[in-house]
Design a protein around this motif. Structure first.
Motif, PDB file in Angstrom:
ATOM      1  N   ARG A 280      -5.251   8.714  18.684  1.00 30.74           N
ATOM      2  CA  ARG A 280      -3.976   8.015  18.842  1.00 30.74           C
ATOM      3  C   ARG A 280      -3.345   8.352  20.193  1.00 30.74           C
ATOM      4  O   ARG A 280      -2.763   7.484  20.843  1.00 30.74           O
ATOM      5  CB  ARG A 280      -3.033   8.394  17.698  1.00 30.74           C
ATOM      6  CG  ARG A 280      -3.493   7.856  16.346  1.00 30.74           C
ATOM      7  CD  ARG A 280      -2.611   8.369  15.217  1.00 30.74           C
ATOM      8  NE  ARG A 280      -3.361   8.402  13.974  1.00 30.74           N
ATOM      9  CZ  ARG A 280      -3.113   9.179  12.948  1.00 30.74           C
ATOM     10  NH1 ARG A 280      -2.092  10.027  13.017  1.00 30.74           N
ATOM     11  NH2 ARG A 280      -3.852   9.149  11.862  1.00 30.74           N
TER      12      ARG A 280
ATOM     13  N   HIS B 125      -5.940   3.455  13.364  1.00 29.47           N
ATOM     14  CA  HIS B 125      -5.044   4.377  14.057  1.00 29.47           C
ATOM     15  C   HIS B 125      -3.881   3.645  14.724  1.00 29.47           C
ATOM     16  O   HIS B 125      -2.758   4.164  14.767  1.00 29.47           O
ATOM     17  CB  HIS B 125      -5.823   5.185  15.087  1.00 29.47           C
ATOM     18  CG  HIS B 125      -6.679   6.255  14.473  1.00 29.47           C
ATOM     19  ND1 HIS B 125      -6.156   7.429  13.995  1.00 29.47           N
ATOM     20  CD2 HIS B 125      -8.014   6.310  14.237  1.00 29.47           C
ATOM     21  CE1 HIS B 125      -7.130   8.181  13.503  1.00 29.47           C
ATOM     22  NE2 HIS B 125      -8.271   7.526  13.635  1.00 29.47           N
ATOM     23  N   LEU B 126      -4.118   2.445  15.214  1.00 32.01           N
ATOM     24  CA  LEU B 126      -3.019   1.671  15.796  1.00 32.01           C
ATOM     25  C   LEU B 126      -2.018   1.265  14.719  1.00 32.01           C
ATOM     26  O   LEU B 126      -0.811   1.193  14.979  1.00 32.01           O
ATOM     27  CB  LEU B 126      -3.571   0.438  16.513  1.00 32.01           C
ATOM     28  CG  LEU B 126      -4.287   0.733  17.838  1.00 32.01           C
ATOM     29  CD1 LEU B 126      -4.969  -0.532  18.344  1.00 32.01           C
ATOM     30  CD2 LEU B 126      -3.308   1.251  18.886  1.00 32.01           C
TER      31      LEU B 126
ATOM     32  N   LEU C 115       0.270   4.152  14.210  1.00 34.23           N
ATOM     33  CA  LEU C 115       1.266   4.216  15.281  1.00 34.23           C
ATOM     34  C   LEU C 115       2.321   3.123  15.124  1.00 34.23           C
ATOM     35  O   LEU C 115       3.504   3.355  15.375  1.00 34.23           O
ATOM     36  CB  LEU C 115       0.564   4.082  16.639  1.00 34.23           C
ATOM     37  CG  LEU C 115      -0.310   5.266  17.069  1.00 34.23           C
ATOM     38  CD1 LEU C 115      -1.082   4.913  18.326  1.00 34.23           C
ATOM     39  CD2 LEU C 115       0.546   6.513  17.294  1.00 34.23           C
TER      40      LEU C 115
END
Length: 305
Positions: free
Chosen positions: A21, A55-56, A59
């Motif tokens: 990340r 992972h995006l 975030l």
């Protein structure tokens, strides 16, 4: 700091506490356009697209990035309310970036000087953006080739090319551009660009790039480039290089090149000189020579349309 604010910050820090990340945020922050898609991050981190997407999403759920779908891709940007904080965190820990330790003393100072020298040459581009391009260029080159003490010089050359691309995209130049793309940018694409530039002179600008750049030019290719008066070095393919090109010629690099309306695309089936003998490289150069002459004739006739 009150309890609610502390909880928000802790949530954000938990989202940041993952190497992938952090790399994704770094790539987004360093991008000249301030955004990146899953494909960009996947290629640069060598992680599968589904993993990057996961992972995006973490975030995004933490409010660190925003997203926008355009066509078949989703583009991610730093969330405005956290942009300064993310940049500050990344900058604070920039010294631990993976690069050859001790090979370039005061690298940050040298890169700042490169950005300071380049900014006046590109008055239409904000100084902060010039600095981002320089930093991103240095990281990309160090990641792929471990250039050691030559890093600053090649960073300056690569950054200039990328800034020229941005100027072209904004309509600042009219000379036709041809971009040659192969996998390693250490043989075929370098030779093709050198040949075209030799024959075209200042009537065409030839560039090259690689989808997975090699550490150095192939041994048997370097003498051929030197004979053409070229001094190339492997560099990664950028989206802006494709956007700035009138013609994109690919050679064995698959579907990594983005496709833009109005750009002419060709795919050349040319031998790979990576494991070729000197005679084999000479034969590859001869093949490229014929193809480049034909391409130049078509450019002269059609104006790269």
């Amino acid at each position: 700091m009150g309890a609610p604010a502390a909880e928000d910050v802790a949530h954000a820090l938990r989202a940041l506490a993952d190497p992938l990340r952090l790399r994704a945020l770094s790539l987004i922050a360093a991008s000249p356009t301030g955004e990146a898609c899953v494909l960009d991050i996947s290629e640069l981190t060598a992680v599968s697209q589904p993993t990057v997407s996961h992972h995006l999403k973490v975030l995004r759920d933490a409010g660190m990035v925003t997203s926008e779908r355009r066509g078949t891709w989703v583009w991610y940007q730093l969330a405005p309310e956290h942009r300064d904080a993310v940049r500050a965190v990344l900058q604070a820990f920039a010294a631990v970036d993976a690069r050859p330790t001790g090979t370039v003393p005061d690298l940050d100072r040298h890169l700042d000087q490169v950005a300071s020298d380049l900014a006046p040459r590109y008055p239409t581009i904000a100084a902060a953006r010039v600095r981002d391009v320089v930093r991103d260029s240095s990281t990309a080159l160090a990641r792929t080739s471990g250039l050691g003490v030559g890093l600053v010089n090649l960073t300056e050359r690569f950054a200039r090319q990328r800034l020229d691309d941005l100027v072209r995209i904004e309509g600042g130049t009219t000379v036709p551009r041809v971009l040659f793309v192969c996998v390693a940018n250490a043989g075929r694409s370098q030779l093709a660009a050198a040949l075209l530039q030799r024959y075209a002179g200042d009537t065409v600008l030839a560039r090259s790039a690689g989808s997975a750049p090699a550490p150095a030019i192939h041994t048997h290719v370097r003498p051929e480039l030197e004979a053409l008066g070229a001094d190339g070095f492997p560099k990664p393919l950028t989206d802006d290089a494709v956007r700035a090109a009138d013609v994109v010629v690919t050679m064995g690099c698959g579907d990594v090149c983005p496709v833009y309306p109005g750009t002419r695309y060709e795919d050349w089936a040319v031998g790979d000189p990576a494991l070729a003998s000197p005679d084999g490289v000479a034969a590859i150069r001869a093949d490229l020579d014929t193809r480049v002459r034909t391409l130049l004739t078509s450019l002269t006739r059609s104006g790269a349309s």
